[in-house]
Every structure is written in C-alpha cells, then in structure tokens.
Design a protein around this motif. Structure first.
Motif, PDB file in Angstrom:
ATOM      1  N   ILE A 120       0.840  -1.199   0.000  1.00  0.00           N
ATOM      2  CA  ILE A 120       0.000   0.000   0.000  1.00  0.00           C
ATOM      3  C   ILE A 120       0.877   1.251   0.000  1.00  0.00           C
ATOM      4  O   ILE A 120       0.649   2.186  -0.762  1.00  0.00           O
ATOM      5  N   GLY A 121       1.891   1.272   0.840  1.00  0.00           N
ATOM      6  CA  GLY A 121       2.727   2.454   1.003  1.00  0.00           C
ATOM      7  C   GLY A 121       3.501   2.860  -0.233  1.00  0.00           C
ATOM      8  O   GLY A 121       3.724   4.041  -0.469  1.00  0.00           O
ATOM      9  N   PHE A 122       3.925   1.906  -1.040  1.00  0.00           N
ATOM     10  CA  PHE A 122       4.696   2.213  -2.252  1.00  0.00           C
ATOM     11  C   PHE A 122       3.892   1.949  -3.520  1.00  0.00           C
ATOM     12  O   PHE A 122       4.462   1.818  -4.595  1.00  0.00           O
ATOM     13  N   LYS A 123       2.567   1.888  -3.385  1.00  0.00           N
ATOM     14  CA  LYS A 123       1.703   1.545  -4.524  1.00  0.00           C
ATOM     15  C   LYS A 123       1.912   2.467  -5.725  1.00  0.00           C
ATOM     16  O   LYS A 123       1.945   2.024  -6.857  1.00  0.00           O
ATOM     17  N   ASN A 124       2.051   3.746  -5.506  1.00  0.00           N
ATOM     18  CA  ASN A 124       2.139   4.715  -6.610  1.00  0.00           C
ATOM     19  C   ASN A 124       3.545   5.274  -6.797  1.00  0.00           C
ATOM     20  O   ASN A 124       3.722   6.361  -7.326  1.00  0.00           O
ATOM     21  N   TYR A 125       4.550   4.525  -6.369  1.00  0.00           N
ATOM     22  CA  TYR A 125       5.946   4.995  -6.462  1.00  0.00           C
ATOM     23  C   TYR A 125       6.352   5.254  -7.915  1.00  0.00           C
ATOM     24  O   TYR A 125       6.913   6.284  -8.241  1.00  0.00           O
ATOM     25  N   ALA A 126       6.083   4.295  -8.786  1.00  0.00           N
ATOM     26  CA  ALA A 126       6.372   4.426 -10.216  1.00  0.00           C
ATOM     27  C   ALA A 126       5.457   3.476 -10.976  1.00  0.00           C
ATOM     28  O   ALA A 126       5.091   2.420 -10.458  1.00  0.00           O
ATOM     29  N   PRO A 127       5.078   3.813 -12.215  1.00  0.00           N
ATOM     30  CA  PRO A 127       4.127   2.979 -12.948  1.00  0.00           C
ATOM     31  C   PRO A 127       4.601   1.549 -13.187  1.00  0.00           C
ATOM     32  O   PRO A 127       3.786   0.634 -13.263  1.00  0.00           O
ATOM     33  N   GLU A 168      32.095  -0.280  10.164  1.00  0.00           N
ATOM     34  CA  GLU A 168      33.538  -0.107   9.984  1.00  0.00           C
ATOM     35  C   GLU A 168      34.209  -1.364   9.453  1.00  0.00           C
ATOM     36  O   GLU A 168      35.216  -1.295   8.754  1.00  0.00           O
ATOM     37  N   ASP A 169      33.657  -2.542   9.783  1.00  0.00           N
ATOM     38  CA  ASP A 169      34.241  -3.797   9.309  1.00  0.00           C
ATOM     39  C   ASP A 169      33.816  -4.154   7.883  1.00  0.00           C
ATOM     40  O   ASP A 169      34.192  -5.194   7.364  1.00  0.00           O
ATOM     41  N   GLY A 170      33.027  -3.284   7.237  1.00  0.00           N
ATOM     42  CA  GLY A 170      32.613  -3.519   5.856  1.00  0.00           C
ATOM     43  C   GLY A 170      31.268  -4.217   5.724  1.00  0.00           C
ATOM     44  O   GLY A 170      30.730  -4.319   4.625  1.00  0.00           O
ATOM     45  N   SER A 171      30.706  -4.710   6.830  1.00  0.00           N
ATOM     46  CA  SER A 171      29.387  -5.340   6.755  1.00  0.00           C
ATOM     47  C   SER A 171      28.308  -4.265   6.612  1.00  0.00           C
ATOM     48  O   SER A 171      28.513  -3.113   6.986  1.00  0.00           O
ATOM     49  N   THR A 172      27.178  -4.640   6.049  1.00  0.00           N
ATOM     50  CA  THR A 172      26.104  -3.676   5.826  1.00  0.00           C
ATOM     51  C   THR A 172      24.910  -3.975   6.726  1.00  0.00           C
ATOM     52  O   THR A 172      24.746  -5.091   7.207  1.00  0.00           O
ATOM     53  N   TYR A 173      24.099  -2.962   6.938  1.00  0.00           N
ATOM     54  CA  TYR A 173      22.882  -3.084   7.732  1.00  0.00           C
ATOM     55  C   TYR A 173      21.870  -2.059   7.243  1.00  0.00           C
ATOM     56  O   TYR A 173      22.226  -1.077   6.582  1.00  0.00           O
ATOM     57  N   VAL A 174      20.610  -2.297   7.543  1.00  0.00           N
ATOM     58  CA  VAL A 174      19.554  -1.343   7.216  1.00  0.00           C
ATOM     59  C   VAL A 174      19.366  -0.438   8.428  1.00  0.00           C
ATOM     60  O   VAL A 174      19.127  -0.912   9.539  1.00  0.00           O
ATOM     61  N   ASP A 175      19.494   0.854   8.224  1.00  0.00           N
ATOM     62  CA  ASP A 175      19.310   1.830   9.295  1.00  0.00           C
ATOM     63  C   ASP A 175      17.810   2.122   9.423  1.00  0.00           C
ATOM     64  O   ASP A 175      17.230   2.754   8.530  1.00  0.00           O
ATOM     65  N   PRO A 176      17.164   1.682  10.502  1.00  0.00           N
ATOM     66  CA  PRO A 176      15.717   1.888  10.639  1.00  0.00           C
ATOM     67  C   PRO A 176      15.298   3.356  10.617  1.00  0.00           C
ATOM     68  O   PRO A 176      14.192   3.680  10.208  1.00  0.00           O
ATOM     69  N   THR A 177      16.188   4.254  11.042  1.00  0.00           N
ATOM     70  CA  THR A 177      15.835   5.674  11.057  1.00  0.00           C
ATOM     71  C   THR A 177      15.766   6.264   9.654  1.00  0.00           C
ATOM     72  O   THR A 177      15.131   7.292   9.447  1.00  0.00           O
ATOM     73  N   LEU A 178      16.420   5.616   8.695  1.00  0.00           N
ATOM     74  CA  LEU A 178      16.425   6.095   7.310  1.00  0.00           C
ATOM     75  C   LEU A 178      15.474   5.318   6.407  1.00  0.00           C
ATOM     76  O   LEU A 178      15.219   5.732   5.276  1.00  0.00           O
ATOM     77  N   ALA A 179      14.965   4.192   6.891  1.00  0.00           N
ATOM     78  CA  ALA A 179      14.083   3.358   6.073  1.00  0.00           C
ATOM     79  C   ALA A 179      12.768   4.086   5.814  1.00  0.00           C
ATOM     80  O   ALA A 179      12.235   4.769   6.681  1.00  0.00           O
ATOM     81  N   LEU A 180      12.272   3.936   4.608  1.00  0.00           N
ATOM     82  CA  LEU A 180      10.989   4.515   4.222  1.00  0.00           C
ATOM     83  C   LEU A 180      10.051   3.362   3.892  1.00  0.00           C
ATOM     84  O   LEU A 180      10.387   2.495   3.075  1.00  0.00           O
ATOM     85  N   LEU A 181       8.892   3.329   4.542  1.00  0.00           N
ATOM     86  CA  LEU A 181       7.933   2.247   4.338  1.00  0.00           C
ATOM     87  C   LEU A 181       6.736   2.684   3.518  1.00  0.00           C
ATOM     88  O   LEU A 181       5.891   1.869   3.163  1.00  0.00           O
ATOM     89  N   THR A 207      -5.445   5.859  -3.506  1.00  0.00           N
ATOM     90  CA  THR A 207      -4.903   6.507  -4.700  1.00  0.00           C
ATOM     91  C   THR A 207      -3.706   7.394  -4.395  1.00  0.00           C
ATOM     92  O   THR A 207      -2.994   7.806  -5.304  1.00  0.00           O
ATOM     93  N   ALA A 208      -3.477   7.702  -3.131  1.00  0.00           N
ATOM     94  CA  ALA A 208      -2.342   8.539  -2.745  1.00  0.00           C
ATOM     95  C   ALA A 208      -1.936   8.173  -1.323  1.00  0.00           C
ATOM     96  O   ALA A 208      -2.743   7.687  -0.546  1.00  0.00           O
ATOM     97  N   GLN A 209      -0.677   8.396  -1.007  1.00  0.00           N
ATOM     98  CA  GLN A 209      -0.161   8.149   0.323  1.00  0.00           C
ATOM     99  C   GLN A 209       0.923   9.160   0.663  1.00  0.00           C
ATOM    100  O   GLN A 209       1.400   9.879  -0.202  1.00  0.00           O
ATOM    101  N   SER A 210       1.264   9.216   1.932  1.00  0.00           N
ATOM    102  CA  SER A 210       2.342  10.099   2.384  1.00  0.00           C
ATOM    103  C   SER A 210       3.630   9.290   2.491  1.00  0.00           C
ATOM    104  O   SER A 210       3.606   8.065   2.440  1.00  0.00           O
TER     105      SER A 210
END
Length: 193
Positions: free
Chosen positions: A52-59, A80-93, A180-183
């Motif tokens: 629902i949240g990304f429904k209208n992101y792109a056609p 710092e060790d080169g491993s990656t993670y998802v930063d919850p503060t930057l994630a967009l749902l 039809t639209a979301q924030s």
C-alpha cells in the motif's frame, strides 16, 4: 533464438535467455548480492504495509520492489568492518505526496503503542493512518493499514512479540481512503524497554 518477450506491468519487455554461470561471482558481485538479500530479508515481514505504502511509487514498480529499490539506495549503511545493515531511522515504508501532520508522537501503554498527531493542515477527513511496530532482529511486526481516520488524531497498535527485548521501531504514514495517494512514512522512534 536467444531472447524472450513478455508483458510486465502493462509494458512489453524483451530480455535475453539466462546464461549458465561457469565461475563463482567476484567479490563486488557477491557484496551486491549480499546487500540485495539483506534488504529483501529486512523488508519481507512488512510486505502488506509496503504494497500500500509504495503503490504509486512508479508505474512499472510493484509496492515491494519499489520499497526495496528505494531502501537499498537510501537506508543501507556500512559498518567499519565492511558489513552492511539497514538503518531503521532512514528506512521509508511509504512514499507519496500526501502531507504529514506538523507534529507526531508515540507512547507505550503496557502492551499497546498509542500514536498521536496534530490535526491541522490540508487533507481529506477520510484519509487513514497506517502504523507499523517492527522488530528487525526477529522479523516480528505489528501492522495496521487502517488504524484510524486522520481526523481522529490518535490510533493504537499492539506491541509485536519481542521476548528478547530488542528495540521496536515504530512508523506512521497516511493513505487516501481509496488508496490513490499516500504520504511518506515517518519514523516515530524506537521502544527499548
């Protein structure tokens, strides 16, 4: 021949047939695969919300694929060790053009999270608040895509299962009643107790 044609999201697409790999992927390719898998794993429990949240992101993008694309570019960070993670503060749902309230907050009341927001601004009264409380370490999530009407200014959500006491990350977004639209989603913070 060596190509295949098909229809995807209303568009005609042509691609080459897959080739057998004869060697192991290189370091860069394997790192990219690991990042892709990490983002996929992090977002998977949130599928119902992301659709629902990304429904209208792109056609040409479905909700989950759009969320994965956005968050791979914007929420993946490197230790710092080169491993990656998802930063919850930057994630967009959720991604969209509906305006967010000027102020939003949350509080924990026992096994429930109560979210409040200001009611000023331009919006339709039948817009809905969508809430997520998520524990990435366990994949447990509490999701409500129709938690309350926007004009109510408050909604609640049960806490997700969290026996090990990990941080619970809480997000809010708003969606038009007809979807039809979301924030954009807004990160309300983490509950750590």
């Amino acid at each position: 021949g060596s190509i295949v044609g098909y229809e995807l999201n209303g568009q005609d697409v042509i691609r080459g047939l897959p080739k057998k790999r004869t060697k192991k992927p290189g370091t860069t390719e394997q790192l990219n695969r690991n990042k892709f898998a990490l983002t996929q794993h992090w977002l998977q429990p949130l599928l119902a919300f992301l659709r629902i949240g990304f429904k209208n992101y792109a056609p040409t993008y479905q909700g989950f694929v759009a969320a994965k694309s956005y968050n791979s570019r914007n929420a993946l960070k490197e230790n710092e060790d080169g491993s990656t993670y998802v930063d919850p503060t930057l994630a967009l749902l959720s991604f969209g053009t509906l305006t967010l309230p000027q102020s939003m907050s949350m509080e924990r009341h026992g096994d429930e999270i109560v979210v409040s927001w200001s009611k000023e601004g331009h919006y339709q009264g039948i817009d809905l608040a969508m809430l997520v409380a998520y524990v990435p370490e366990t994949g447990e999530a509490s999701i409500d895509t129709a938690a309350a009407k926007r004009y109510s200014g408050t909604a609640s959500l049960p806490m997700p299962k969290n026996p090990d006491g990990h941080a619970v990350h809480v997000y809010i977004a708003f969606v038009a009643f007809d979807h039809t639209a979301q924030s954009n989603s807004y990160y309300l913070g983490a509950i750590t107790d």
